[in-house]
Design an enzyme around this catalytic site. Structure first.
Site, PDB file in Angstrom:
ATOM      1  CG  HIS A 277     -30.600  11.124 -35.781  1.00 58.51           C
ATOM      2  ND1 HIS A 277     -31.765  10.796 -35.356  1.00 58.51           N
ATOM      3  CD2 HIS A 277     -31.698  12.912 -36.209  1.00 58.51           C
ATOM      4  CE1 HIS A 277     -32.418  10.868 -35.931  1.00 58.51           C
ATOM      5  NE2 HIS A 277     -33.226  12.109 -36.395  1.00 58.51           N
ATOM      6  CD  GLU A 280     -29.104   8.959 -32.909  1.00 55.41           C
ATOM      7  OE1 GLU A 280     -28.618   8.337 -34.007  1.00 55.41           O
ATOM      8  OE2 GLU A 280     -30.240  10.034 -32.379  1.00 55.41           O
ATOM      9  CD  GLU A 447     -32.496   3.775 -33.960  1.00 55.54           C
ATOM     10  OE1 GLU A 447     -31.661   4.145 -32.862  1.00 55.54           O
ATOM     11  OE2 GLU A 447     -33.098   4.467 -34.120  1.00 55.54           O
TER      12      GLU A 447
END
Length: 524
Positions: A277, A280, A447
């Site tokens: 992504h 990010e 994350e």
């Protein structure tokens, strides 16, 4: 797109860094100026700003009331007395589609959706020039996609002053006040959009300043890092840089193989990836920290190289990073939903990474797969794992051991209670789920919050130093997890068991088994 002759042989290291980079889709207009930023860590923590009350949103000013001063190119100034800001985003990883001046020092901004889509507006990165230091400016981004954001919990945008970087050595820092995130318009066929609004005072007159939601890390940044690595006579002895494949635009998707030369054939494998992504960017800084640590001289780094072979893809979606996308590649789709069905021609990075893991699994164990991401709605660092249910109680608990160990090694950053392990149907095509179903027992998404940490007495934004420190903690945790002395592992396994029994004591009952509890119940 370049021909195969122009691209060079994928496995030929000398050709990897001689390519003109980055490569853009032909319809993208790009300024010739090179944008680079210094690295800097603020001397004091940058606290979250007090979130504004939801009802205290600024009175909306419609774009129709103002003058368009940027629409994929800037409008010229009327003269030296014109105080209008000059906007620019036609550089690597830049994203700003339009700026409308709705007041003397107020602008409404529109982000460009991911290329070849009409959605995914989250990442922004743009420059303003012709600043005035004595005035309070307000910026409002009018077309954000997500209903919830860390801006509603005190996160501030990042500001970079070119003048401060050159004269004082100060880089990206959190800036802005009166930060608000709220629901905007949306009528008829128009989708509901959300708005981010903030005020800021610029530090200098006539400065060049940049805004971004998290520390940018571009494809060119990666290339500079890898070029230095390949030219280092010490580190290049145990790190081979090759091309995994080429992207749709012809950019190299790099593959690093890191291990000490002795006994490589018998070693277990660790597979790591980042930036599937593109918006990010915190994932790239965490990956950079891991590579710095693993390629360094620390005794733990030498031990890791002696025990494992590391296969690392530091930027899976370089095209998305180059054009300033939030989520998609040039295929116009999310690559992290395509691992199960990816076509080689549409998602080359994902297809080749999966094929690489399949080849490795045919020969030896992959002890860990971890895909580095960023998160815009939850603070701290946490992991998503894979619990598919089943009768193997020990396996279900083992899934939680690595994240628990990481939380102990990074107690001021990593939140074990924020981790999730349920395999949702909507996530079936993600890297972690597909790798797990292929046979990688310990398969995770890492994350990293866009915001910062609320742990260990902290309530402050992450710095680049914080993000890079995650790399060391990940390596340290891998050694704990694979320690021949099972004491730490058994202690954490017992702790996970006790923790879940405390939370699920009523449902589990006396003499109950974990196989009787569904992943949904465990998740809640």
């Amino acid at each position: 797109l370049p021909s195969a002759r122009q691209r060079g042989a994928p496995g030929e290291p000398r050709a990897l860094f001689a390519l003109p980079a980055p490569r853009w889709p032909v319809e993208c207009e790009v300024i010739k100026e090179t944008i680079e930023h210094i690295e800097w860590v603020p001397p004091e923590p940058e606290p979250f700003c007090p979130p504004a009350a939801p009802e205290q949103v600024p009175a909306p000013r419609g774009q129709e009331q103002g003058a368009v001063v940027y629409h994929l190119s800037p409008a010229p100034l009327a003269g030296p007395q014109d105080t209008t800001l000059l906007f620019e985003s036609r550089f690597e990883s830049g994203n700003l589609q339009k700026a409308v001046k709705v007041g003397p020092f107020e602008y409404v901004l529109t982000l460009r959706p991911d290329l070849y889509t009409a959605k995914h507006t989250q990442w922004f990165y743009f420059r303003v020039q012709n600043t005035r230091r004595d005035h309070l400016y307000r910026f409002t981004i009018a077309n954000l996609a997500k209903p919830k954001s860390l801006y509603g919990e005190g996160m501030c945008p990042l500001l970079y002053s070119q003048r401060d970087a050159e004269s004082r050595g100060i880089g990206w820092r959190r800036a802005g006040a009166d930060v608000r995130y709220y629901r905007g318009g949306g009528s008829g066929e128009e989708p509901v959009a959300f708005r981010l609004s903030w005020t800021v005072r610029f530090p200098h007159d006539g400065d060049s300043c940049f805004f971004a939601p998290s520390y940018p890390y571009t494809y060119s940044d990666l290339q500079r890092y890898l070029r230095a690595l390949a030219g280092d006579p010490v580190r290049s002895r145990y790190c081979a840089v090759r091309a995994l494949c080429r992207s749709l635009a012809g950019n190299t998707v790099y593959l690093l193989t890191i291990t000490s030369p002795a006994g490589a054939a018998a070693k277990r494998v660790v597979v790591l990836s980042a930036r599937v992504h593109p918006g990010e960017s915190g994932g790239s800084w965490a990956m950079r920290g891991f590579l710095d640590f693993l390629l360094g001289t620390h005794a733990d780094a030498r031990l890791l190289r002696r025990l494992f072979v590391f296969k690392v893809v530091p930027m899976l979606n370089p095209d998305g990073v180059v054009v300033g996308n939030s989520r998609c590649s040039l295929a116009g789709r999310d690559p992290n939903r395509a691992y199960g069905t990816a076509h080689r021609g549409s998602f080359p990075g994902v297809w080749h990474l999966r094929a690489l893991v399949e080849r490795v699994l045919a020969e030896r164990e992959v002890v860990l797969y971890c895909d580095f991401h960023g998160h815009s709605r939850k603070n701290n660092v946490f992991m998503y794992g894979c619990d598919g249910g089943g009768a193997d109680t020990r396996l279900r608990l083992r899934q939680r051991v690595f994240p628990l160990m990481l939380s102990k090694n990074a107690p001021d950053k990593f939140s074990f209670p924020s981790c999730k392990f349920k395999v949702q149907k909507s996530k079936a095509g993600t890297g972690r789920v597909v790798m797990w179903r292929m046979g990688v027992s310990n398969s995770y998404t890492l994350e990293v919050a866009f915001g910062g940490s609320t742990l260990g007495g902290r309530s402050s934004h992450f710095t680049v130093k914080d993000l890079m420190a995650l790399g060391y903690h990940l390596g340290d945790t891998l050694l704990d997890f694979c320690d021949p002395d099972p004491a730490k592992f058994q202690q954490c396994l017992a702790e996970v068991d006790a923790l879940l029994r405390r939370r699920l004591g009523q449902e589990l009952g006396a003499g109950g088994s974990w196989s009787d509890i569904s992943p949904s119940e465990l998740e809640s």
